[in-house]
Design an enzyme around this catalytic site. Structure first.
Site, PDB file in Angstrom:
ATOM      1  N   GLU A   1      -1.595   2.145   5.821  1.00  0.00           N
ATOM      2  CA  GLU A   1      -1.312   2.163   4.243  1.00  0.00           C
ATOM      3  C   GLU A   1      -0.575   0.965   4.015  1.00  0.00           C
ATOM      4  O   GLU A   1      -0.770   0.305   2.878  1.00  0.00           O
ATOM      5  CB  GLU A   1      -0.552   3.258   3.671  1.00  0.00           C
ATOM      6  CG  GLU A   1      -1.474   4.753   3.865  1.00  0.00           C
ATOM      7  CD  GLU A   1      -2.942   4.505   3.104  1.00  0.00           C
ATOM      8  OE1 GLU A   1      -3.151   3.741   2.300  1.00  0.00           O
ATOM      9  OE2 GLU A   1      -3.917   5.301   3.824  1.00  0.00           O
TER      10      GLU A   1
ATOM     11  N   HIS B   1      -2.701  -2.173   3.360  1.00  0.00           N
ATOM     12  CA  HIS B   1      -3.214  -2.055   1.840  1.00  0.00           C
ATOM     13  C   HIS B   1      -2.153  -2.485   0.981  1.00  0.00           C
ATOM     14  O   HIS B   1      -2.474  -3.339   0.147  1.00  0.00           O
ATOM     15  CB  HIS B   1      -3.901  -0.690   1.490  1.00  0.00           C
ATOM     16  CG  HIS B   1      -4.891  -0.060   2.126  1.00  0.00           C
ATOM     17  ND1 HIS B   1      -6.070  -0.761   2.361  1.00  0.00           N
ATOM     18  CD2 HIS B   1      -5.127   1.030   2.881  1.00  0.00           C
ATOM     19  CE1 HIS B   1      -7.143  -0.058   3.259  1.00  0.00           C
ATOM     20  NE2 HIS B   1      -6.362   1.102   3.345  1.00  0.00           N
TER      21      HIS B   1
END
Length: 344
Positions: free
Chosen positions: A18, A21
């Site tokens: 994550e 991202h």
């Protein structure tokens, strides 16, 4: 202790995915509304600037929630208001970061413990390898069209292709030789065998070799994951051979129990190896061209770039939701299967 180790490993791998991202979203000036670890209701959260950082109830999964990601947004910093290359970089960053993590952990592992050279330690009498002239000390460099750098690559190849003839390229005294081997069925083991054996004992090398074999280590786990998926599609393995979070926790626990008497260093190396496997596996699985996964979103973005027009975001959102629910159902099935196997 087993569950704590599993939670730490899962959390580190998911957070790094994550984070990929998140960092690329920030780089492309996309507003990130929430960055979380886990799924379900929030049990803890703190607001830092425009982003809420939170911990969810269920410890498996995570998310980087961007403005305008799954809905229309008039905000210029909304995800869907950015160019196709910008959105592609953000979506692809998660799996790419998993591969980066796998490489970093592989470097630590190879620097600490070395790498397993594909050198034969034994050739079984009466089997194809001996009949073709292979000997202990020969180094396998290619099986068919597949270059070989680690002995585990030899082992996994024989598992997936044991019933097929293969041309083996090997080195002896600096010279290369080739031999065609047709596996022979062994009644005792119940498997087809080529009749050669190696070892997973590791050899340490120079700094450049450590870099090189760290890449081979990541490649090994990526190729193993891809080949396993191919075996699943062909029906050679089934859902009983798959593991979800429960099965992975058991594997981590079993590994810890087996090596804890050998000391912290061996525990560390084994947990590191599991991290490499899981990180590379997560990277590959997320690149599958399935809606709700990063790979599915990449397909939509590539098609958008080709046709010069966005797909209907509402229809894309519905498709992503449907496949997300299907994936959740699959995870539940695998979880109960894991529990059944543990209780057997």
């Amino acid at each position: 202790m087993n569950i704590i180790l599993a939670l730490i490993i899962f959390s580190v791998i998911i957070l790094f995915h994550e984070l990929g991202h998140f960092l690329l979203a920030k780089y492309n000036d996309v507003r990130v509304n929430e960055f979380c670890l886990g799924l379900g209701p929030t049990i803890f959260g703190v607001q830092k600037g425009e982003t809420k950082f939170s911990l969810k109830l269920f410890p498996f999964g995570g998310a980087c929630m961007m403005e305008g990601e799954d809905e229309e947004s008039a905000d210029d910093r909304g995800f869907n208001n950015k160019s196709v290359p910008q959105r592609l970089s953000i979506v692809a960053a998660g799996p790419v970061f998993n591969f980066i993590m796998a490489f970093a952990f592989s470097f630590i592992l190879v620097a600490s413990a070395g790498f397993d050279r594909p050198v034969l330690t034994k050739v079984q009498e009466g089997f194809p390898a001996q009949e073709a002239g292979l000997q202990a000390g020969d180094e396998i460099v290619k099986l068919g069209n597949k270059p070989i750098h680690l002995y585990r690559e030899v082992w996994i190849y024989t598992q997936f292709h044991a019933d097929n003839p293969v041309e083996v390229t090997y080195k002896r005294d600096g010279k290369k030789y080739e031999a065609m081997l047709t596996p022979q069925y062994d009644e005792e083991s119940g498997r087809y065998l080529f009749g050669f054996y190696g070892t997973t004992a590791r050899t340490k090398g120079s700094f450049l070799q450590t870099l090189q074999y760290s890449a081979y280590e990541v490649k090994y786990w990526i190729c193993t994951t891809v080949e396993s998926l191919g075996q699943l599609i062909k029906g050679r393995v089934n859902i009983n051979d798959m593991s979800g979070p429960v099965g992975i926790v058991k594997t981590i626990g079993d590994t810890y129990t087996e090596v804890k008497s050998e000391g912290l260093f061996l525990i560390f190396l084994n947990m590191l190896n599991i991290c490499i496997l899981l990180s590379a596996n997560l990277g590959v699985m997320n690149l599958l061209p399935i809606p709700a996964l990063d790979g599915g979103r990449i397909v939509f973005l590539v098609l958008e770039g080709i046709r010069g027009k966005r797909f209907d975001p509402n229809k894309e959102g519905v498709l992503n939701f449907v496949f997300l629910m299907l994936l959740m159902v699959l995870m539940v099935v695998i979880m109960f299967n894991d529990i059944r196997k543990i209780m057997m």
